[in-house]
Design an enzyme around this catalytic site. Structure first.
Site, short mmCIF file in Angstrom:
data_model
loop_
_atom_site.label_atom_id
_atom_site.label_comp_id
_atom_site.label_asym_id
_atom_site.label_seq_id
_atom_site.Cartn_x
_atom_site.Cartn_y
_atom_site.Cartn_z
N ARG A 58 2.87 -0.45 10.97
CA ARG A 58 3.87 -0.79 9.09
C ARG A 58 2.92 -0.44 8.30
NH1 ARG A 58 8.09 -5.25 6.24
NH2 ARG A 58 8.51 -4.09 4.29
N ASP A 60 2.92 -1.30 3.94
CA ASP A 60 3.68 -1.61 2.77
C ASP A 60 3.38 -1.20 1.95
OD1 ASP A 60 3.51 -4.22 4.62
OD2 ASP A 60 1.74 -5.23 3.20
N TYR A 118 -8.30 1.24 8.25
CA TYR A 118 -8.22 1.34 7.04
C TYR A 118 -9.41 1.85 6.97
CZ TYR A 118 -3.31 0.01 8.01
OH TYR A 118 -1.79 -0.09 8.81
N ARG A 204 -5.43 -6.59 1.56
CA ARG A 204 -5.39 -6.30 0.02
C ARG A 204 -6.03 -7.63 -0.55
NH1 ARG A 204 0.64 -5.54 -0.34
NH2 ARG A 204 0.21 -5.62 -2.30
#
Length: 265
Positions: A58, A60, A118, A204
């Site tokens: 997933r 966000d 990422y 994050r």
């Protein structure tokens, strides 16, 4: 039934994450749309059969992807080139399909993945630009050397509780960070992360902590102290999602010392 791997990219700004959510917000006032909703609707339209997709993981709400993957099954023999063209013709312009190929029945988009890559993108300058939609504007100067000294402490297998959202039903807390590295190109700073898995809001929170360390001119070792504390209250703020992009899901074996070499193989 034939199993297919599909690779997609998307701008996540207007979506409530990649995977399906309840149809409405708790107050019933807002319709929720996800990447999976749009992809399954498009595939089902073309195959004329209700089709379920399984995503690699997933992302966000607000997070983007250049290399998200999913698998689905179909009784049809799909021509990859034609099917991709047709999908891209009906998907919203914020979602596109890059690749479609047959995979063995034993392949699983999530469980077969070895690592995820990422990137967080920061515009490091005093003023915003109209082209900064998919990055975070940071106005104070960032020291790449200091940031990389801090990021070194994240490499390896650790308990990342300090950077995990407090209220989440997933008990996982251990991740193996293969690579964490910052670099600058002009007035943009890119922070790359490669790990076997990432916890909810983990990247994050890490980037928010890095920015806190830079803003307050704290020692790079502060990141290690926060990591070791296993205390979320010591971390910096969980910054906004617009700068975060899933670059690639890696299915071949990966080693710490060759993390970057594996990214595009």
């Amino acid at each position: 039934m034939q199993r297919y791997l599909i690779e997609i990219e998307y701008i996540g700004t207007s979506y409530s994450g990649s995977q399906k959510q309840p149809n409405k917000m708790p107050n019933g006032s807002k319709q929720i749309t996800t990447i999976q909703d749009e992809l399954e609707k498009a595939i089902s339209t073309l195959t004329k059969t209700k089709t379920k997709t399984i995503f690699s993981g997933r992302t966000d709400a607000g997070v983007h992807a250049k290399g998200q993957t999913a698998h689905f099954e179909s009784e049809l023999e799909l021509n990859p080139s034609k099917f991709i063209n047709s999908l891209n013709g009906i998907l919203p312009n914020t979602i596109s399909v890059k690749e479609l190929r047959k995979v063995p029945k034993t392949f699983h988009a999530q469980k077969s993945a070895k690592a995820r890559y990422y990137r967080y993108t920061i515009a490091n300058r005093l003023q915003r630009s109209a082209w900064d939609a998919n990055c975070l504007l940071v106005r104070f100067p960032l020291d790449i050397e200091r940031m990389n000294k801090a990021l070194e402490y994240l490499k390896g297998e650790h308990d990342f509780t300090s950077f995990k959202k407090v209220r989440t039903s997933n008990p996982a807390k251990i991740c193996n960070m293969y690579q964490a590295k910052a670099f600058r190109k002009g007035d943009f700073v890119y922070i790359d992360f490669v790990a076997d898995r990432f916890l909810y809001n983990m990247i994050r929170s890490i980037v928010g902590t890095l920015l806190m360390i830079e803003r307050k001119s704290l020692a790079p070792e502060t990141l290690k102290e926060i990591l070791d504390s296993k205390d979320k209250t010591k971390a910096g703020s969980t910054i906004s999602p617009e700068g975060l992009t899933l670059i690639k899901v890696i299915y071949n074996d990966i080693k710490m010392e060759t993390a970057y070499e594996n990214l595009f193989s």
